[in-house]
Design a protein around this motif. Structure first.
Motif: not given
Length: 433
Positions: A341-344, A398-403
């Motif tokens: 859900s984080q990636i979504e 964007a994904i790397e910054e989130t995860l």
């Protein structure tokens, strides 16, 4: 305000707790007397039913897991004679033995009641046409919503899952006003509508009740935009009752748990310690009105938090936040907990890709690698390669910054990721762990 039973849904907490305690005591006595497995587990802990003197004593009781149900397959945890069981459901899509759930006539009545509350909170009434695109059969989804819709006097369209083009045609012809299915299937329906050149203005849809898989706020916006509806999250699991365990109201600030039937706790999944209001942990339920399969402290594996303040809608029923993932679909990549859900959420914020993705986890040279497959839109796919490369870099960042970990993003052609008419398969884990 939309209530099915305002007296229960807006009851003062002190009164509700009195009801909960009385029902908890009755349930503990029933399982101790009627279910040898629970009697043995309680005896091992040195507990007898008389030790439950307040709701705080719930934590003294043993946990129940899905494995316990499988170990007692098929009917070992039933608390009534089989002659009183009027319905049997079972989980699907799992390895090994399924988890079997039995219902008495009384249990079916509870199921109808909690689903009636759920549908009314989503705007349904006796004038509604409810199209149920959850699966019927051993899966509890379809029949659970069906009971609730009939309870409120709505017109039920029990189409079940699949036959997507026919679903859409009947939606137009029958004047469906409420859609019930998984959120990923709702998006698939919207996508197929575009292929069929059916405009959303041809529909009479007003709302949708979507559950059975985690989904993000961004996915909600996507569904609402593409189908021109208000999308409501609902939550349930077969072991507890099926759909109808909790539901969103029009304010959508958490799902109200029907806690006069299902007593919730949040625990630390590692230690089993009970956590406080607002703390994230594993959701645990004790059923306090069920006859056929009463469960004590059942570990759902779902990660969420609880809030007990009165909702703006007036309901006092505790609210659970959207499930952010499960302890058993959570991926651990190089020590970091990752939920699909984080990636979504990241992808849907981009606006330049389709809401269809898949995560592929592998272990290469003893290092975990996460690859994210993302569908691009027809418009983007026809653009020059340079623009696609820029988009790929943008998504990766964007994904790397989130995860907080590195990932590999691969853009794929439209409609190449397999669609699902049930729960979407988001993760492929190739690691030999």
């Amino acid at each position: 305000m939309r209530y099915w039973d305002e007296h229960i849904e807006c009851m003062e907490r002190s009164t509700l707790q009195e009801i909960q305690f009385k029902r908890l005591v009755e349930t503990v006595k029933r399982v101790y007397t009627s279910v040898p497995y629970y009697r043995k587990k309680m005896q091992e802990r040195g507990i007898i039913p008389e030790d439950i003197k307040s709701l705080d004593d719930l934590k003294k009781l043993p946990f129940t897991t899905k494995q316990d149900l499988r170990d007692n397959y098929p009917y070992g945890l039933f608390a009534v004679p089989l002659s009183e069981i009027v319905r049997i459901h079972a989980s699907s899509g799992t390895t090994g033995k399924p988890t079997v759930v039995g219902y008495t006539k009384h249990d079916i009545g509870i199921w109808s009641e909690v689903m009636a509350r759920t549908l009314v909170a989503a705007g349904a009434d006796k004038h509604s046409f409810v199209q149920i695109a959850y699966g019927y059969g051993l899966f509890t989804g379809g029949l659970g919503v069906h009971y609730g819709a009939e309870r409120i006097g709505a017109s039920v369209i029990p189409i079940s899952s699949g036959n997507t083009r026919r679903q859409i045609q009947l939606m137009v012809d029958f004047g469906t006003t409420v859609l019930a299915c998984t959120p990923s299937y709702a998006l698939y329906l919207a996508e197929t509508m575009e292929e069929m050149e059916i405009d959303k203005s041809q529909l009479k849809l007003k709302s949708g009740v979507f559950g059975a898989e985690p989904w993000s706020e961004n996915m909600r916006k996507e569904i609402e935009s593409k189908l021109n509806i208000k999308a409501y999250d609902i939550y349930g699991l077969s072991e507890i009752i099926g759909p109808g365990v909790s539901f969103e109201c029009e304010y959508q600030c958490g799902m109200h748990i029907n806690e006069d039937h299902f007593l919730p706790e949040i625990i630390n999944p590692e230690t089993g310690e009970v956590l406080g209001e607002g703390e994230y942990g594993e959701l645990v339920f004790t059923t306090i009105t069920k006859e056929g399969l009463p469960l004590i402290r059942y570990r759902t594996r779902d990660i969420t938090a609880l809030h007990y303040d009165r909702c703006k809608c007036g309901r006092t029923l505790v609210r659970m936040e959207k499930v952010i993932g499960r302890t058993d679909d959570m991926i651990i990549i190089r020590g970091v907990n990752v939920f699909p859900s984080q990636i979504e959420s990241v992808l849907l914020e981009m606006g330049e890709v389709e809401p269809h993705y898949q995560l592929i986890v592998d272990r290469i040279n003893n290092l975990d690698v996460l690859e994210v497959l993302v569908e691009v839109s027809e418009r983007m796919f026809s653009d020059e390669v340079k623009k696609l490369e820029q988009l790929e870099k943008k998504i990766t960042k964007a994904i790397e910054e989130t995860l907080g970990i590195s990932v590999k993003v691969r853009l794929v052609e439209p409609k190449t990721i397999e669609r699902s008419e049930g729960k979407a398969k988001r993760v492929i884990d190739k690691r030999k762990i």
